[in-house]
Design a protein around this motif. Structure first.
Motif, PDB file in Angstrom:
ATOM      1  N   ALA A   8      45.366  -9.257  71.522  1.00 46.49           N
ATOM      2  CA  ALA A   8      45.126  -9.917  70.366  1.00 46.49           C
ATOM      3  C   ALA A   8      44.499  -9.095  69.103  1.00 46.49           C
ATOM      4  O   ALA A   8      45.225  -9.014  67.887  1.00 46.49           O
ATOM      5  CB  ALA A   8      44.521 -11.426  70.287  1.00 46.49           C
ATOM      6  N   ILE A   9      43.327  -8.370  69.426  1.00 41.87           N
ATOM      7  CA  ILE A   9      42.740  -7.734  68.444  1.00 41.87           C
ATOM      8  C   ILE A   9      43.643  -6.396  68.278  1.00 41.87           C
ATOM      9  O   ILE A   9      43.681  -5.892  67.196  1.00 41.87           O
ATOM     10  CB  ILE A   9      41.279  -7.276  68.882  1.00 41.87           C
ATOM     11  CG1 ILE A   9      40.524  -8.619  69.116  1.00 41.87           C
ATOM     12  CG2 ILE A   9      40.711  -6.424  67.847  1.00 41.87           C
ATOM     13  CD1 ILE A   9      40.282  -9.263  67.946  1.00 41.87           C
ATOM     14  N   LEU A  10      44.062  -5.755  69.185  1.00 41.83           N
ATOM     15  CA  LEU A  10      44.864  -4.568  69.009  1.00 41.83           C
ATOM     16  C   LEU A  10      46.056  -4.782  68.223  1.00 41.83           C
ATOM     17  O   LEU A  10      46.654  -3.678  67.659  1.00 41.83           O
ATOM     18  CB  LEU A  10      45.100  -3.696  70.352  1.00 41.83           C
ATOM     19  CG  LEU A  10      43.778  -3.147  71.276  1.00 41.83           C
ATOM     20  CD1 LEU A  10      44.365  -2.649  72.518  1.00 41.83           C
ATOM     21  CD2 LEU A  10      43.318  -2.301  70.316  1.00 41.83           C
ATOM     22  N   SER A  11      46.431  -5.978  68.193  1.00 41.72           N
ATOM     23  CA  SER A  11      47.833  -6.435  67.553  1.00 41.72           C
ATOM     24  C   SER A  11      47.871  -6.517  66.073  1.00 41.72           C
ATOM     25  O   SER A  11      48.288  -6.396  65.154  1.00 41.72           O
ATOM     26  CB  SER A  11      48.508  -7.497  68.054  1.00 41.72           C
ATOM     27  OG  SER A  11      48.752  -7.658  69.313  1.00 41.72           O
ATOM     28  N   LEU A  12      46.214  -6.448  65.661  1.00 44.01           N
ATOM     29  CA  LEU A  12      45.953  -6.658  64.124  1.00 44.01           C
ATOM     30  C   LEU A  12      45.162  -5.266  63.670  1.00 44.01           C
ATOM     31  O   LEU A  12      44.941  -5.593  62.472  1.00 44.01           O
ATOM     32  CB  LEU A  12      44.962  -7.831  64.220  1.00 44.01           C
ATOM     33  CG  LEU A  12      45.830  -9.291  64.617  1.00 44.01           C
ATOM     34  CD1 LEU A  12      44.767 -10.265  64.805  1.00 44.01           C
ATOM     35  CD2 LEU A  12      46.895  -9.647  63.538  1.00 44.01           C
ATOM     36  N   VAL A  13      44.607  -4.257  64.290  1.00 44.24           N
ATOM     37  CA  VAL A  13      43.982  -3.241  63.786  1.00 44.24           C
ATOM     38  C   VAL A  13      44.406  -1.812  63.901  1.00 44.24           C
ATOM     39  O   VAL A  13      45.441  -1.760  64.924  1.00 44.24           O
ATOM     40  CB  VAL A  13      42.427  -3.515  64.162  1.00 44.24           C
ATOM     41  CG1 VAL A  13      41.874  -4.655  63.828  1.00 44.24           C
ATOM     42  CG2 VAL A  13      42.352  -3.033  65.735  1.00 44.24           C
ATOM     43  N   LYS A  14      44.310  -0.910  63.217  1.00 45.27           N
ATOM     44  CA  LYS A  14      44.378   0.243  63.496  1.00 45.27           C
ATOM     45  C   LYS A  14      43.260   1.141  62.936  1.00 45.27           C
ATOM     46  O   LYS A  14      42.441   0.472  62.290  1.00 45.27           O
ATOM     47  CB  LYS A  14      45.737   0.839  62.620  1.00 45.27           C
ATOM     48  CG  LYS A  14      45.667   0.686  61.054  1.00 45.27           C
ATOM     49  CD  LYS A  14      46.756   1.311  60.281  1.00 45.27           C
ATOM     50  CE  LYS A  14      46.848   0.780  58.930  1.00 45.27           C
ATOM     51  NZ  LYS A  14      45.681   0.955  58.313  1.00 45.27           N
ATOM     52  N   ALA A  15      43.303   2.265  63.117  1.00 48.35           N
ATOM     53  CA  ALA A  15      42.005   3.381  62.669  1.00 48.35           C
ATOM     54  C   ALA A  15      41.876   2.956  61.331  1.00 48.35           C
ATOM     55  O   ALA A  15      42.774   3.033  60.500  1.00 48.35           O
ATOM     56  CB  ALA A  15      42.429   4.824  63.061  1.00 48.35           C
ATOM     57  N   GLY A  16      40.639   2.882  60.881  1.00 47.76           N
ATOM     58  CA  GLY A  16      40.268   2.912  59.744  1.00 47.76           C
ATOM     59  C   GLY A  16      40.069   1.297  58.939  1.00 47.76           C
ATOM     60  O   GLY A  16      39.409   0.909  58.197  1.00 47.76           O
ATOM     61  N   ASP A  17      40.407   0.321  59.868  1.00 50.23           N
ATOM     62  CA  ASP A  17      40.266  -1.081  59.643  1.00 50.23           C
ATOM     63  C   ASP A  17      38.958  -1.396  60.075  1.00 50.23           C
ATOM     64  O   ASP A  17      38.401  -1.025  60.868  1.00 50.23           O
ATOM     65  CB  ASP A  17      41.459  -1.846  60.509  1.00 50.23           C
ATOM     66  CG  ASP A  17      42.810  -1.409  59.628  1.00 50.23           C
ATOM     67  OD1 ASP A  17      42.868  -1.058  58.601  1.00 50.23           O
ATOM     68  OD2 ASP A  17      43.759  -1.990  60.387  1.00 50.23           O
ATOM     69  N   SER A  18      38.604  -2.694  59.869  1.00 53.67           N
ATOM     70  CA  SER A  18      37.312  -3.294  60.177  1.00 53.67           C
ATOM     71  C   SER A  18      37.495  -4.718  60.818  1.00 53.67           C
ATOM     72  O   SER A  18      38.688  -5.375  60.384  1.00 53.67           O
ATOM     73  CB  SER A  18      36.292  -3.326  59.025  1.00 53.67           C
ATOM     74  OG  SER A  18      35.908  -2.172  58.357  1.00 53.67           O
ATOM     75  N   VAL A  19      36.812  -5.144  61.790  1.00 55.77           N
ATOM     76  CA  VAL A  19      36.466  -6.413  62.367  1.00 55.77           C
ATOM     77  C   VAL A  19      35.359  -6.876  62.102  1.00 55.77           C
ATOM     78  O   VAL A  19      34.343  -6.275  61.882  1.00 55.77           O
ATOM     79  CB  VAL A  19      37.032  -6.125  63.950  1.00 55.77           C
ATOM     80  CG1 VAL A  19      36.666  -7.471  64.587  1.00 55.77           C
ATOM     81  CG2 VAL A  19      38.344  -5.583  64.187  1.00 55.77           C
ATOM     82  N   ILE A  20      35.180  -8.258  61.897  1.00 56.55           N
ATOM     83  CA  ILE A  20      33.829  -8.850  61.697  1.00 56.55           C
ATOM     84  C   ILE A  20      33.643  -9.672  62.854  1.00 56.55           C
ATOM     85  O   ILE A  20      34.721 -10.546  63.398  1.00 56.55           O
ATOM     86  CB  ILE A  20      33.662  -9.857  60.383  1.00 56.55           C
ATOM     87  CG1 ILE A  20      33.971  -8.942  59.258  1.00 56.55           C
ATOM     88  CG2 ILE A  20      32.570 -10.683  60.434  1.00 56.55           C
ATOM     89  CD1 ILE A  20      34.094  -9.847  57.845  1.00 56.55           C
ATOM     90  N   THR A  21      32.574  -9.760  63.682  1.00 55.54           N
ATOM     91  CA  THR A  21      32.444 -10.578  64.745  1.00 55.54           C
ATOM     92  C   THR A  21      30.880 -10.771  64.956  1.00 55.54           C
ATOM     93  O   THR A  21      30.056 -10.463  64.054  1.00 55.54           O
ATOM     94  CB  THR A  21      33.088  -9.999  66.021  1.00 55.54           C
ATOM     95  OG1 THR A  21      32.952 -10.854  67.174  1.00 55.54           O
ATOM     96  CG2 THR A  21      32.419  -8.676  66.587  1.00 55.54           C
ATOM     97  N   THR A  22      30.624 -11.385  66.061  1.00 54.20           N
ATOM     98  CA  THR A  22      28.925 -11.507  66.414  1.00 54.20           C
ATOM     99  C   THR A  22      28.901 -10.759  67.818  1.00 54.20           C
ATOM    100  O   THR A  22      29.584 -10.479  68.361  1.00 54.20           O
ATOM    101  CB  THR A  22      28.667 -13.079  66.625  1.00 54.20           C
ATOM    102  OG1 THR A  22      27.734 -13.306  67.228  1.00 54.20           O
ATOM    103  CG2 THR A  22      29.918 -13.751  67.098  1.00 54.20           C
ATOM    104  N   LYS A  23      27.351 -10.569  68.058  1.00 56.37           N
ATOM    105  CA  LYS A  23      27.241  -9.856  69.240  1.00 56.37           C
ATOM    106  C   LYS A  23      27.055 -11.090  70.219  1.00 56.37           C
ATOM    107  O   LYS A  23      26.784 -10.719  71.529  1.00 56.37           O
ATOM    108  CB  LYS A  23      25.674  -9.348  69.114  1.00 56.37           C
ATOM    109  CG  LYS A  23      25.949  -7.981  68.366  1.00 56.37           C
ATOM    110  CD  LYS A  23      24.448  -6.863  68.874  1.00 56.37           C
ATOM    111  CE  LYS A  23      25.085  -5.653  68.087  1.00 56.37           C
ATOM    112  NZ  LYS A  23      23.809  -4.853  68.261  1.00 56.37           N
ATOM    113  N   TYR A  24      26.993 -12.293  69.964  1.00 55.96           N
ATOM    114  CA  TYR A  24      26.948 -13.434  70.843  1.00 55.96           C
ATOM    115  C   TYR A  24      28.292 -13.763  71.715  1.00 55.96           C
ATOM    116  O   TYR A  24      29.041 -14.615  70.997  1.00 55.96           O
ATOM    117  CB  TYR A  24      26.608 -14.781  70.262  1.00 55.96           C
ATOM    118  CG  TYR A  24      24.905 -14.782  70.077  1.00 55.96           C
ATOM    119  CD1 TYR A  24      24.289 -13.437  69.589  1.00 55.96           C
ATOM    120  CD2 TYR A  24      24.368 -15.770  70.022  1.00 55.96           C
ATOM    121  CE1 TYR A  24      22.844 -13.669  69.217  1.00 55.96           C
ATOM    122  CE2 TYR A  24      22.832 -15.971  69.662  1.00 55.96           C
ATOM    123  CZ  TYR A  24      22.322 -14.867  69.119  1.00 55.96           C
ATOM    124  OH  TYR A  24      20.962 -14.805  68.974  1.00 55.96           O
TER     125      TYR A  24
END
Ligand SMILES: *Cc1c(COP(=O)(O)O)cnc(C)c1O
Length: 408
Positions: A90-106
């Motif tokens: 799911a994540i790799l379908s939405l990002v490429k190098a240079g992009d950012s993701v927001i998440t939590t460490k939990y």
């Protein structure tokens, strides 16, 4: 057909077996043959829908996939070989190098590692925020952000964020909310109602029906307009509303080859039919145990989001039918925790979740063995912490087992 259990048995459409078998058999084969080269060519171009090769599709797996789709009224579903394959695809379908993701460490341990190690090595910037602090989440958004990711109930902290608010924030930046719903699968939580665009979950857990097999699901609820995602432009032209799933399936999933085996699809289809009964029982057991354990002097910090004293009680009861079947508590020391776990006679020492059997594990030593003490402290994981995955046993037997194991 209104009831979830009825739908879990009868929801359609499903794959029709060539011989009319009432239960889809296991198609244990790699390839499919064609009457003519003409037809073979047409199928390969996608003009005729037929199976070609079992890494791409297989009747038993397709039946499981359709079963989930009919049950959830989703736009589409992708089944994969594990929950981790679902998260990463799911994540790799939405990002490429240079992009950012927001998440939590939990996050689940391997998901955390994917965000901490794998994605940054691929040139994707990962911003870890406190998802309970909506101002902090808002401030993390900029032009480079492509996805907001979190777990509906974090494992093992059992933290619950306000998903609708987070979804609104993400959508105002043209970003989808992807949530890991393993702790609260679709019978417990209506992802669509709370603005979760893409649901990823480990079907190894509640769905498999007793820890029989490993599997994962990516579910697109059809609420996010994928025209808002530039990376999917080419796929939107081909597949329209299905752009995200099309890329996830045709490019990432097939390229990584994280396929669900027909045997596992068979077992998980069987599990799905009784999921509701098992969830009802396990979650009722979990609430009963949490309420019963919280006054015990030999343990502390009993954590379960449906306990009225939980800081997440209000939001959890609003979002979920149950708070799942996972609860945590601490012994007075690491030694006491180990002694307690070793004394147990019915409850098993094993690391799965949502098995029919009640399982116990030390997250500090077993799930996060390679993280530093400092990091585990910030993740609220202490050496004396225990995570109980409550099963479907008779509640009195579970209480009796816990009581005898706490005795000196
Ligand atoms: C187990 C789990 C996963 C990974 O699933 P697998 O099927 O073991 O790959 C991901 N997220 C959560 C919350 C889990 O509990």
């Amino acid at each position: 057909m209104k009831g979830f259990t009825t739908k879990a048995l009868h929801a359609k459409p499903r794959v029709k077996d060539a011989h009319g078998a009432l239960r889809m058999p296991i198609y244990e084969n790699a390839a499919y043959e064609f009457d003519s080269s003409e037809e073979f060519g047409e199928v390969s171009l996608g003009k005729i829908p037929k199976h070609v090769y079992s890494r791409s599709s297989n009747p038993t797996v397709e039946d499981f996939e359709l079963h989930i789709k009919s049950l959830t009224n989703a736009l589409g579903v992708l089944t994969l070989g594990s929950g981790m394959a679902a998260v990463t695809t799911a994540i790799l379908s939405l990002v490429k190098a240079g992009d950012s993701v927001i998440t939590t460490k939990y996050l689940f341990g391997h998901t955390l590692s994917f965000f901490q190690n794998t994605l940054p090595n691929m040139g994707v910037n990962v911003k870890f925020v406190n998802v309970l602090d909506e101002e902090e989440v808002k401030a993390a958004f900029d032009e480079s952000v492509r996805v907001l990711f979190l777990e509906t109930i974090s494992n093992p902290q059992l933290q619950v964020a306000n998903l609708k608010n987070l979804s609104d924030i993400a959508h105002s930046h043209n970003v989808p909310l992807v949530a890991d719903t393993t702790m609260t699968p679709f019978y417990i939580f209506d992802a669509k109602e709370f603005g979760v665009d893409v649901e990823v979950l480990s079907s190894t857990k509640f769905i498999s029906g007793g820890g029989t097999s490993v599997g994962g699901l990516v579910i697109d609820h059809g609420i996010f307009d994928w025209r808002r995602v530039k990376l999917l432009d080419g796929y939107y032209k081909k597949a329209g509303h299905f752009a995200f799933l099309y890329k996830a399936r045709k490019e990432i999933f097939q390229g990584l080859g994280a396929v669900l085996s027909p045997d596992s699809a068979y077992l998980q289809t069987l599990g799905l039919e009784t999921m509701v009964l098992r969830i009802d029982r396990a979650c009722q057991n979990a609430l009963e145990l949490a309420s019963w354990l919280k006054d015990n002097k030999k343990i502390r910090n009993v954590n379960y989001p449906f306990l009225p004293e939980s800081p997440f009680y209000d939001i959890a009861t609003k979002q979920f039918r149950y708070a799942g079947s996972i609860l945590t508590f601490e012994a007075l020391s690491k030694e006491a925790a180990y002694k307690f776990m070793d004394n147990l006679q019915i409850i098993r020492r094993a690391t799965n979740l949502h098995d029919n059997k009640t399982l116990i594990v030390s997250p500090y030593y077993v799930i996060y063995p390679f993280n530093s003490h400092e990091e585990k402290t910030t993740l609220e994981i202490s050496p004396a912490l225990m995570r109980l995955s409550v099963g479907i046993e008779d509640i009195e037997d579970l209480k009796e087992d816990i009581e005898q194991a706490l005795r000196d």
